[in-house]
Design an enzyme around this catalytic site. Sequence first.
Site, PDB file in Angstrom:
ATOM      1  N   CYS A  73      -6.477  53.291  78.677  1.00  0.00           N
ATOM      2  CA  CYS A  73      -6.207  52.400  77.539  1.00  0.00           C
ATOM      3  C   CYS A  73      -7.348  51.399  77.435  1.00  0.00           C
ATOM      4  CB  CYS A  73      -4.871  51.696  77.733  1.00  0.00           C
ATOM      5  SG  CYS A  73      -4.460  50.536  76.408  1.00  0.00           S
TER       6      CYS A  73
ATOM      7  N   CYS B 198      -5.633  50.149  68.991  1.00  0.00           N
ATOM      8  CA  CYS B 198      -5.795  51.094  70.103  1.00  0.00           C
ATOM      9  C   CYS B 198      -7.278  51.160  70.453  1.00  0.00           C
ATOM     10  CB  CYS B 198      -5.276  52.471  69.718  1.00  0.00           C
ATOM     11  SG  CYS B 198      -5.562  53.733  70.981  1.00  0.00           S
TER      12      CYS B 198
END
Length: 258
Positions: free
Chosen positions: A73, A197
């Site tokens: 991530c 994101c």
Amino acid sequence: MDINFYKYQGTGNDFIMIDGRSFSLGPDPIPYIQQLCHRKFGIGADGLILIQTHEDYDFEMCYYNADGSQSMCGNGARCAVAFASFLGIIEHETSFLAIDGAHTATISGNSVALRMGDVKEIKTVDQDFFANTGSPHHMRFVNKVEEYDVVSTGRQIRNDSEKYPEGTNVNFISTLSPDTIMVRTYERGVEDETLSCGTGVTACALVYGEQKQKNNINIQTPGGNLQVSFEKSEDGSFQEIVLTGPADQVFTGTISVN
């Protein structure tokens, strides 16, 4: 079990941060992670991050999506760097380990510049694109992404078992100016649109930059602004990829879980 936690967000991508150097969620952490990340019955977050010690790096980032699955991530890694700085583990520079390998980063104030892993190639999928930037990302250019049905279309592509047996994240891109794009993302593991994101905007910046012959892209997301720079080598791979943006501590507390 009482858990001391910190809540961080990076352009609206929010994470539960736990100092795991002397704490463990036990041999089966997934039920705890799902409970803690639940927005009605827990703290609420897109994911949970444990900062752990590592003999070869400043720290190791163990990242879990809200459903308990693991992945890389980008925004989470930037928040992990900010958290490590808060804990006094690092100062302005760091080398740390994540699920996709080693990363370096610098921090100045609340701005974190994260060196992403190299990307071998961008693939064409029908009329769309695919790249793995530590996590898999399907990308589609659309008109007026702010009005696009990201959730239903993203869910359909994410669950296309023929193209993606293990699933994928799905990004939708619109061009705002020659150097700026807007991106909205449906995230695997969260199973919904997130406000931002990091690995997704990185993938989108690479495909847009390759098309427009640019290597420094500004990205607007519903949660804020990010920047991605990179170099493209003669073999077509992407290197020196840097994702830059804010990472902020929101609040801290203690929660009891069963």
